[in-house]
Every structure is written in structure tokens, then in C-alpha cells.
Motif scaffolding. Structure first.
Motif, PDB file in Angstrom:
ATOM      1  N   LEU A  33       0.833  -1.207   0.000  1.00  0.00           N
ATOM      2  CA  LEU A  33       0.000   0.000   0.000  1.00  0.00           C
ATOM      3  C   LEU A  33       0.864   1.252   0.000  1.00  0.00           C
ATOM      4  CD1 LEU A  33      -2.859  -0.956   2.506  1.00  0.00           C
ATOM      5  CD2 LEU A  33      -3.058  -0.659   0.035  1.00  0.00           C
ATOM      6  N   GLU A  37       0.945   4.170  -2.786  1.00  0.00           N
ATOM      7  CA  GLU A  37       0.778   5.591  -2.471  1.00  0.00           C
ATOM      8  C   GLU A  37       1.958   6.414  -2.975  1.00  0.00           C
ATOM      9  OE1 GLU A  37      -0.838   9.086  -1.258  1.00  0.00           O
ATOM     10  OE2 GLU A  37      -1.824   7.131  -1.424  1.00  0.00           O
ATOM     11  N   ASN A  40       1.596   6.825  -6.628  1.00  0.00           N
ATOM     12  CA  ASN A  40       0.534   7.795  -6.890  1.00  0.00           C
ATOM     13  C   ASN A  40       1.037   9.227  -6.736  1.00  0.00           C
ATOM     14  OD1 ASN A  40      -2.263   8.804  -7.137  1.00  0.00           O
ATOM     15  ND2 ASN A  40      -2.057   9.240  -4.959  1.00  0.00           N
ATOM     16  N   ARG A  41       1.864   9.448  -5.710  1.00  0.00           N
ATOM     17  CA  ARG A  41       2.393  10.802  -5.475  1.00  0.00           C
ATOM     18  C   ARG A  41       3.418  11.188  -6.537  1.00  0.00           C
ATOM     19  NH1 ARG A  41       1.233  12.907  -0.378  1.00  0.00           N
ATOM     20  NH2 ARG A  41       0.113  11.434   0.980  1.00  0.00           N
ATOM     21  N   GLY A  51      -4.579   6.920  -5.637  1.00  0.00           N
ATOM     22  CA  GLY A  51      -3.966   6.207  -4.526  1.00  0.00           C
ATOM     23  C   GLY A  51      -4.928   5.274  -3.820  1.00  0.00           C
ATOM     24  N   PRO A  52      -4.430   4.534  -2.841  1.00  0.00           N
ATOM     25  CA  PRO A  52      -5.273   3.573  -2.116  1.00  0.00           C
ATOM     26  C   PRO A  52      -6.418   4.226  -1.349  1.00  0.00           C
ATOM     27  CG  PRO A  52      -3.105   3.778  -1.086  1.00  0.00           C
ATOM     28  CD  PRO A  52      -3.032   4.477  -2.397  1.00  0.00           C
ATOM     29  N   PHE A  53      -6.180   5.405  -0.785  1.00  0.00           N
ATOM     30  CA  PHE A  53      -7.224   6.067  -0.005  1.00  0.00           C
ATOM     31  C   PHE A  53      -8.391   6.499  -0.896  1.00  0.00           C
ATOM     32  CE2 PHE A  53      -3.268   6.828   2.396  1.00  0.00           C
ATOM     33  CZ  PHE A  53      -3.627   6.222   3.588  1.00  0.00           C
ATOM     34  N   ALA A  54      -8.058   7.087  -2.051  1.00  0.00           N
ATOM     35  CA  ALA A  54      -9.107   7.508  -2.995  1.00  0.00           C
ATOM     36  C   ALA A  54      -9.853   6.302  -3.562  1.00  0.00           C
ATOM     37  CB  ALA A  54      -8.480   8.316  -4.127  1.00  0.00           C
ATOM     38  N   THR A  55      -9.136   5.212  -3.766  1.00  0.00           N
ATOM     39  CA  THR A  55      -9.751   3.998  -4.300  1.00  0.00           C
ATOM     40  C   THR A  55     -10.750   3.413  -3.313  1.00  0.00           C
ATOM     41  OG1 THR A  55      -7.773   3.477  -5.604  1.00  0.00           O
ATOM     42  CG2 THR A  55      -9.299   1.667  -5.149  1.00  0.00           C
ATOM     43  N   VAL A  56     -10.336   3.292  -2.056  1.00  0.00           N
ATOM     44  CA  VAL A  56     -11.224   2.738  -1.023  1.00  0.00           C
ATOM     45  C   VAL A  56     -12.423   3.659  -0.804  1.00  0.00           C
ATOM     46  CG1 VAL A  56     -11.393   2.131   1.423  1.00  0.00           C
ATOM     47  CG2 VAL A  56      -9.380   1.448   0.112  1.00  0.00           C
ATOM     48  N   GLU A  57     -12.171   4.965  -0.817  1.00  0.00           N
ATOM     49  CA  GLU A  57     -13.268   5.928  -0.653  1.00  0.00           C
ATOM     50  C   GLU A  57     -14.298   5.764  -1.767  1.00  0.00           C
ATOM     51  OE1 GLU A  57     -14.016  10.781  -0.428  1.00  0.00           O
ATOM     52  OE2 GLU A  57     -11.997   9.984  -0.797  1.00  0.00           O
TER      53      GLU A  57
END
Length: 264
Positions: A33, A37, A40-41, A51-57
Motif C-alpha cells: 500500500l 501511495e 501515486n504521489r 492512490g489507495p485512499f481515494a480507491t477505497v473511498e
């Protein structure tokens, strides 16, 4: 007293080992993860990567919609049907091939062709033959059939001959030979085929839906996300595919092992 202490020690040891395994897997997951990330950055372009956060959201947002579960139900139902059909037919064909060598020679070229032809080639022809709605069933079937057949046939051929001789000596019925000898000799091969085959069925079935643009399916949603450059949706659906594949494979193997144990 000594027995209860031993049991506690065994339970404590098993719990420690389980916790250790979970921690190890979590560390590995967190590592990848973090790599995701970081990538992604570095890319820093939401059209090319999220990124993983946007994907999970986005996944949670999709999960709140009825269309999300409808797509999963349609895709899962069709692919599982094709997989199950190939599973049953493959085992029956392997049994026939072990009894009738002529049948084996007759089927071998066709199965080798099915094993070798790329999914994309099959999809193009299958659209004309079965239409978009049944495409995932057909592709899942032809993808899994050779895997199940060759594994089941190997299991039958590697059945312990001494057990078969003993069964013949004691005039054991065919049903009992299948249940108590062939079943346990072939089971490891079939489980391996099931584990590998479902992965292939799932991936090829989704690819078929995407290429055939089968509506109300996971593949269709991937197609729409690609057309409209909805990268977050693309990543969220891909994560859904991975999670479903992992969970269903574990569930299938769990019940197969339970079935094997109950019939021992």
C-alpha cells in the motif's frame, strides 16, 4: 490438571502463531500500500492513477448504490455457472478418458486447442455464437474445462494401484471404490484445479464482459470507467474483482475440504 494445562499451552501456542501470521500479512499489505501511495504521489495525475485512499473511498461510494451489487450478482452468477459446469464436465470427461483410451485420443486435440487459444480470440467468436449476455458463462467454461480435465485425469491415473488391487480382491463395489479410493486420490488434483481454474474463470469472464460490453456487469462498469476516464472507478472496480476472487476461492476450498472430511 496436567491435561488442562497442556491444552492451555497448545491453545496459547496456536494463538501466538496465528497472531504472528496475521501481523506478517498486515506488514506485507502495508508495504505494498505504501508503494502504491508513493507511485501515486510520483505520478501526481488522477487521470493516470489514484492512490489507495481515494480507491477505497470510491469503493465505499459505489457500494452504497444498488447498481454496484447488481453488477456483482450478474457477473458472479454467470461466471460461477460457467465454472461449475466446466468443473462437472471436466471430471466426467476425465473419468471417461481413463476408462476409454479412444475417448482420450479423440478429446485431446480439442482440449489442447482450448488451452492454447487466447481469451480475446474466443471472445470475438463467442459474441457471434452466444451473444453478450451469455458470454461470461461460455468463456469461463472453455477456460476452466482443460484445467479441470487434465488435473482430474492425472489424479485418476496416479491412484494407488495396490488399493485398486485390494478392492478387486475383496470385490468392492464401483460406488465404494469411487467414494473411498478414487475420491481421496483425485481430491488434491481437483482442489488444485479448482483454485487455479476459478482465478482463470474470474479474470477471463470479466474480460469477456468488458470486450462484449455486457450490460449490468462488472466488465461493463470497467468499460464505462475507461471510456469516461474515471480512474477512481476503474481502480475501485479492480479492487472489487481482487477481493471477490480471493474470498470466493477461500470459501470454495473451505467447503470442499469440509465435504472431503465429512465423507471420510
Amino acid at each position: 490438571m496436567k491435561i488442562s494445562t497442556s491444552i492451555r499451552n497448545i491453545i496459547r501456542s496456536a494463538s501466538k502463531n496465528l497472531i504472528k501470521k496475521i501481523k506478517t500479512k498486515l506488514k506485507i499489505l502495508l508495504f505494498w500500500l505504501a508503494i502504491w501511495e508513493i507511485a501515486n504521489r510520483i505520478v501526481a495525475n488522477r487521470v493516470l492513477m489514484v492512490g489507495p485512499f481515494a480507491t477505497v473511498e470510491r469503493l465505499f461510494q459505489l457500494a452504497s448504490e444498488a447498481a454496484f451489487w447488481q453488477a456483482i450478482t450478474f457477473s458472479l452468477g454467470r461466471i460461477l455457472f460457467g465454472f461449475t459446469l466446466a468443473f462437472v464436465v471436466g471430471i466426467v470427461m476425465a473419468a471417461f478418458a481413463s476408462i476409454y483410451p479412444a475417448f482420450k485420443l479423440l478429446m485431446l486435440p480439442a482440449l489442447n486447442v482450448l488451452k492454447s487459444i487466447p481469451v480475446a480470440s474466443f471472445v470475438v467468436l463467442a459474441i457471434l455464437w452466444v451473444g453478450g449476455s451469455n458470454l461470461a458463462v461460455f468463456i469461463s467454461f472453455v477456460t476452466v474445462l482443460p484445467i479441470v480435465y487434465f488435473n482430474a485425469y492425472s489424479g485418476i491415473q496416479n491412484t494407488d494401484p495396490q488399493l485398486l488391487e485390494m478392492a478387486a480382491l475383496f470385490k468392492v463395489s464401483t460406488y465404494k471404490k469411487i467414494r473411498h479410493i478414487y475420491f481421496y486420490c483425485v481430491a488434491p488434483y481437483v482442489m488444485s484445479a479448482a483454485s487455479t481454474g476459478f482465478g482463470f474463470a474470474w479474470k477471463s469472464g470479466i474480460a469477456a464482459e468488458l470486450i462484449g460490453v455486457a450490460q449490468h456487469t462488472i466488465g461493463f462498469n470497467l468499460h464505462m470507467a475507461r471510456i469516461f476516464l474515471q480512474t477512481a472507478d476503474l481502480f475501485a472496480w479492480t479492487l472489487t474483482i481482487v477481493l471477490l476472487s480471493f474470498c470466493i476461492e477461500k470459501i470454495f476450498l473451505y467447503f470442499f475440504e469440509r465435504f472431503s472430511h465429512d465423507n471420510s
